[in-house]
Design a protein around this motif. Sequence first.
Motif, PDB file in Angstrom:
ATOM      1  N   ASN A 182       0.813  -1.216   0.000  1.00 19.92           N
ATOM      2  CA  ASN A 182       0.000   0.000   0.000  1.00 19.92           C
ATOM      3  C   ASN A 182       0.845   1.263   0.000  1.00 19.92           C
ATOM      4  OD1 ASN A 182      -2.304  -1.587   0.107  1.00 19.92           O
ATOM      5  ND2 ASN A 182      -2.405  -1.527   2.329  1.00 19.92           N
ATOM      6  N   THR A 213      -3.776   1.862   9.527  1.00 24.69           N
ATOM      7  CA  THR A 213      -4.446   2.225   8.289  1.00 24.69           C
ATOM      8  C   THR A 213      -4.424   3.738   8.157  1.00 24.69           C
ATOM      9  OG1 THR A 213      -6.434   1.880   6.950  1.00 24.69           O
ATOM     10  CG2 THR A 213      -6.771   2.301   9.289  1.00 24.69           C
ATOM     11  N   ASN A 253      -9.066   5.762   5.086  1.00 22.70           N
ATOM     12  CA  ASN A 253      -9.408   4.425   4.616  1.00 22.70           C
ATOM     13  C   ASN A 253     -10.481   3.801   5.514  1.00 22.70           C
ATOM     14  OD1 ASN A 253      -9.550   1.811   3.655  1.00 22.70           O
ATOM     15  ND2 ASN A 253      -7.342   1.610   3.370  1.00 22.70           N
ATOM     16  N   SER A 304     -10.857  -0.173   5.468  1.00 26.75           N
ATOM     17  CA  SER A 304      -9.890  -0.895   6.295  1.00 26.75           C
ATOM     18  C   SER A 304     -10.216  -0.734   7.778  1.00 26.75           C
ATOM     19  CB  SER A 304      -8.472  -0.404   6.011  1.00 26.75           C
ATOM     20  OG  SER A 304      -7.540  -1.196   6.704  1.00 26.75           O
ATOM     21  N   GLN A 305     -10.654   0.438   8.164  1.00 29.65           N
ATOM     22  CA  GLN A 305     -11.034   0.649   9.565  1.00 29.65           C
ATOM     23  C   GLN A 305     -12.174  -0.289   9.951  1.00 29.65           C
ATOM     24  OE1 GLN A 305     -11.704   4.920  10.155  1.00 29.65           O
ATOM     25  NE2 GLN A 305      -9.990   5.311   8.764  1.00 29.65           N
TER      26      GLN A 305
END
Length: 190
Positions: A26, A144, A148, A151-152
């Motif tokens: 990422n 993260t 995002n 993703s959280q």
Amino acid sequence: MQLVTPAPGYLAAYTDALRRGWSPDNARGAAAAAEQLEAIERDAQAFVAGLTDREALGAPIRLPDGSTVPRLPGFVMWMWDGEFCGSIGMRWQRGTEALPPYCLGHIGYGVVPWKRERGYAKAALAQMLVHAKAEGLRWVDITTDLENRASQRVILANGGVLLEQFEKPSQYAGSHVGLRYRVELTPACA
């Protein structure tokens, strides 16, 4: 969706995802994908074998600013539903949950864009937590980006508790704010 150990039989699908613009990194994005494609072309078998390095014998890790740091013990698994869906990796230091400052978290994951919003990241993280417990960790930290939200949600769904908002180290080019969560590895993760 299940996690599979990287193997030559899955490599064509993994390579296709890299060529389609997905990256397992990422922070480094396209540069990391290009490096992996080169490594696969050079020696596919060595590439696959290097994704599991529990003794940290491999080459140093390249950070987004181009600097390198010592490799930590770790391994990568691939998400598979009959096709390649993404990857998830774990790293740690023997005998402690602490990580060096350049390593933002114990677990990192990414789902290919064409397989998102199917719950794969949530399922992959749940499965990886079992592996983390098996490595003797009592908890893992996962980070993260502030923006995002997907993703959280994945981290929260797996028992993550927000520890802090933090400024990423300068090695993470264009340093910006991240969120650090902790997941306690209870007996239910075994």
